[in-house]
Design a protein around this motif. Sequence first.
Motif, PDB file in Angstrom:
ATOM      1  N   GLY A  13      -6.903 -11.000  -7.109  1.00 36.83           N
ATOM      2  CA  GLY A  13      -8.266 -11.811  -7.393  1.00 36.83           C
ATOM      3  C   GLY A  13      -7.938 -12.930  -8.314  1.00 36.83           C
ATOM      4  O   GLY A  13      -7.004 -13.345  -8.289  1.00 36.83           O
ATOM      5  N   ASP A  14      -9.135 -13.255  -8.891  1.00 36.98           N
ATOM      6  CA  ASP A  14      -9.032 -14.454  -9.943  1.00 36.98           C
ATOM      7  C   ASP A  14      -8.414 -13.621 -11.353  1.00 36.98           C
ATOM      8  O   ASP A  14      -9.200 -12.801 -11.884  1.00 36.98           O
ATOM      9  N   PRO A  15      -7.158 -13.911 -11.793  1.00 44.79           N
ATOM     10  CA  PRO A  15      -6.758 -13.442 -13.039  1.00 44.79           C
ATOM     11  C   PRO A  15      -7.315 -13.577 -14.103  1.00 44.79           C
ATOM     12  O   PRO A  15      -7.066 -12.817 -15.211  1.00 44.79           O
ATOM     13  N   SER A  16      -8.184 -14.711 -14.099  1.00 42.29           N
ATOM     14  CA  SER A  16      -9.015 -14.831 -15.504  1.00 42.29           C
ATOM     15  C   SER A  16     -10.058 -13.697 -15.378  1.00 42.29           C
ATOM     16  O   SER A  16     -10.819 -13.842 -16.591  1.00 42.29           O
ATOM     17  N   GLY A  17     -10.232 -13.057 -14.264  1.00 38.77           N
ATOM     18  CA  GLY A  17     -11.647 -12.050 -14.407  1.00 38.77           C
ATOM     19  C   GLY A  17     -10.987 -10.900 -14.713  1.00 38.77           C
ATOM     20  O   GLY A  17      -9.840 -10.630 -15.256  1.00 38.77           O
ATOM     21  N   VAL A  18     -11.593  -9.781 -14.238  1.00 38.80           N
ATOM     22  CA  VAL A  18     -11.209  -8.228 -14.523  1.00 38.80           C
ATOM     23  C   VAL A  18     -10.297  -7.568 -13.402  1.00 38.80           C
ATOM     24  O   VAL A  18     -10.123  -6.445 -13.642  1.00 38.80           O
ATOM     25  N   GLY A  19     -10.015  -8.496 -12.367  1.00 41.88           N
ATOM     26  CA  GLY A  19      -9.111  -8.024 -11.165  1.00 41.88           C
ATOM     27  C   GLY A  19      -7.897  -7.202 -12.006  1.00 41.88           C
ATOM     28  O   GLY A  19      -7.682  -6.142 -11.675  1.00 41.88           O
ATOM     29  N   PRO A  20      -7.070  -7.983 -12.939  1.00 42.63           N
ATOM     30  CA  PRO A  20      -5.808  -7.517 -13.419  1.00 42.63           C
ATOM     31  C   PRO A  20      -6.187  -5.946 -14.219  1.00 42.63           C
ATOM     32  O   PRO A  20      -5.473  -5.192 -13.955  1.00 42.63           O
ATOM     33  N   GLU A  21      -7.382  -5.795 -14.914  1.00 42.56           N
ATOM     34  CA  GLU A  21      -7.507  -4.941 -15.475  1.00 42.56           C
ATOM     35  C   GLU A  21      -8.118  -3.569 -14.943  1.00 42.56           C
ATOM     36  O   GLU A  21      -7.806  -2.363 -15.081  1.00 42.56           O
ATOM     37  N   ILE A  22      -9.077  -3.967 -13.930  1.00 44.55           N
ATOM     38  CA  ILE A  22      -9.307  -2.847 -12.936  1.00 44.55           C
ATOM     39  C   ILE A  22      -8.344  -2.159 -12.068  1.00 44.55           C
ATOM     40  O   ILE A  22      -8.096  -1.076 -11.837  1.00 44.55           O
ATOM     41  N   ALA A  23      -7.368  -2.957 -11.564  1.00 52.07           N
ATOM     42  CA  ALA A  23      -5.904  -2.604 -10.925  1.00 52.07           C
ATOM     43  C   ALA A  23      -5.063  -1.679 -12.041  1.00 52.07           C
ATOM     44  O   ALA A  23      -4.690  -0.534 -11.619  1.00 52.07           O
ATOM     45  N   ILE A  24      -5.032  -2.114 -13.108  1.00 49.31           N
ATOM     46  CA  ILE A  24      -4.148  -1.304 -14.195  1.00 49.31           C
ATOM     47  C   ILE A  24      -5.012   0.140 -14.343  1.00 49.31           C
ATOM     48  O   ILE A  24      -4.372   1.028 -14.471  1.00 49.31           O
ATOM     49  N   ALA A  25      -6.364  -0.082 -14.453  1.00 48.06           N
ATOM     50  CA  ALA A  25      -7.092   1.289 -14.706  1.00 48.06           C
ATOM     51  C   ALA A  25      -7.032   2.087 -13.466  1.00 48.06           C
ATOM     52  O   ALA A  25      -7.047   3.373 -13.904  1.00 48.06           O
ATOM     53  N   ALA A  26      -7.064   1.583 -12.293  1.00 49.95           N
ATOM     54  CA  ALA A  26      -6.872   2.321 -11.085  1.00 49.95           C
ATOM     55  C   ALA A  26      -5.791   3.060 -11.002  1.00 49.95           C
ATOM     56  O   ALA A  26      -5.654   4.334 -10.554  1.00 49.95           O
ATOM     57  N   TRP A  27      -4.640   2.382 -11.452  1.00 44.81           N
ATOM     58  CA  TRP A  27      -3.463   3.175 -11.389  1.00 44.81           C
ATOM     59  C   TRP A  27      -3.146   4.144 -12.354  1.00 44.81           C
ATOM     60  O   TRP A  27      -2.704   5.329 -12.174  1.00 44.81           O
ATOM     61  N   LEU A  28      -3.837   3.773 -13.741  1.00 48.11           N
ATOM     62  CA  LEU A  28      -3.838   4.911 -14.586  1.00 48.11           C
ATOM     63  C   LEU A  28      -4.664   6.134 -14.360  1.00 48.11           C
ATOM     64  O   LEU A  28      -4.228   7.394 -14.357  1.00 48.11           O
ATOM     65  N   ALA A  29      -5.573   5.823 -13.590  1.00 46.72           N
ATOM     66  CA  ALA A  29      -6.453   7.266 -12.993  1.00 46.72           C
ATOM     67  C   ALA A  29      -5.829   7.891 -12.116  1.00 46.72           C
ATOM     68  O   ALA A  29      -6.000   9.214 -12.203  1.00 46.72           O
ATOM     69  N   GLY A  30      -4.842   7.470 -11.373  1.00 50.05           N
ATOM     70  CA  GLY A  30      -3.656   8.187 -10.816  1.00 50.05           C
ATOM     71  C   GLY A  30      -4.461   9.194  -9.685  1.00 50.05           C
ATOM     72  O   GLY A  30      -5.551   9.212  -9.203  1.00 50.05           O
ATOM     73  N   GLU A  31      -3.728  10.143  -9.357  1.00 49.43           N
ATOM     74  CA  GLU A  31      -3.825  11.167  -8.458  1.00 49.43           C
ATOM     75  C   GLU A  31      -5.091  12.006  -8.702  1.00 49.43           C
ATOM     76  O   GLU A  31      -5.813  12.625  -7.925  1.00 49.43           O
ATOM     77  N   SER A  32      -5.292  12.110 -10.214  1.00 44.60           N
ATOM     78  CA  SER A  32      -6.622  13.083 -10.300  1.00 44.60           C
ATOM     79  C   SER A  32      -7.819  12.367  -9.926  1.00 44.60           C
ATOM     80  O   SER A  32      -8.837  13.203  -9.937  1.00 44.60           O
ATOM     81  N   ALA A  33      -7.936  11.021  -9.752  1.00 47.44           N
ATOM     82  CA  ALA A  33      -9.083  10.303  -9.309  1.00 47.44           C
ATOM     83  C   ALA A  33      -9.199  10.276  -7.816  1.00 47.44           C
ATOM     84  O   ALA A  33      -9.771   9.510  -7.295  1.00 47.44           O
TER      85      ALA A  33
END
Length: 342
Positions: A13-33
Amino acid sequence: MRKTDAPLAVSVGDPSGVGPEIAIAAWLAGESAGVPPFYLLADPTLIEARAHHIGARIAIAETLPAQAARMFSRALPIVPLDAGHVDNPGRPDIANAAGTLEAIDRAVADCLAERAAAVVTCPIAKKPLYDAGFRFPGHTEYLAHLAGLHTGAEVTPVMLLAGPELRTVPVTIHIPLVDVPKALTSELIVATARITAADLKTRFGIARPRLAVAGLNPHAGEGGAMGVEDRRVIQPAIEQLRAEGIDAFGPLPADTMFHARARAGYDAALCMYHDQALIPAKTLAFDEAVNVTLGLPFIRTSPDHGTAFDIAGQGIARADSLIAALRLARRLADSGTEAVAA
């Protein structure tokens, strides 16, 4: 469709927005989520810098799509872009347009080549893309354009907002409200309903989808007293759909379509314009609703929110909608005609 072990392709997405952060957070949430394996199409340097900026401790691995699933449990797989990105959280930059579009282009190409099971897109901002020469109304229309380029067939995209309690479809999408009555035709309503019904069958496993059709005017026009479109445009479309065997009914007053009892009577609501569809969907499930594009030769889901420039770089963006989009994309890719939950 068929079950595939390929990972999901996520455009940054637009890297100036939250796209990078939500992708990072989704990976951190991992299998448990319940997050399925995915790879991120992005500038690795930007993702590493953004993770450091928001205090997220992650491992990053540059990779190819074929290796992404194997390394997903150990590191966030990133397929690098040729175009670099400028890291300006909260400040959209025309310099990022090329990379934003490249990520979408490559996600679609990967999916059609079966290197990816589905496309999941992080939010884009239209203004910097327009300034760089982008001429499509939005993400949905651009994806249809890419599908046509790859397949040689004309594609009609349909936007579906899918949440735990409601699915809505806007018949007209990214146009000004003043233009809706002119754009709304019986043919457009019929075409949108056909695609919706077909994909609800083949992708969502609903044997006989029930489509509730909203009116355009207050009280669905009240017999012509509050506008003629409901009687002259929407009603004939419903009659044609029913003649084709599609369970469509209406036009219904939009102000009484979305309470719990009403929702129990249909599988999707066809709405006449953007906000008529998105307001109830986001009100009921702001952090869980998913944007699904129907009518494409590949599966595409997306969070139902925008770039959120106002909170970008602060580490407070929630990944719930992206996680829901990832989970739904995986279920749709795996399900074929088997029933899946929205």
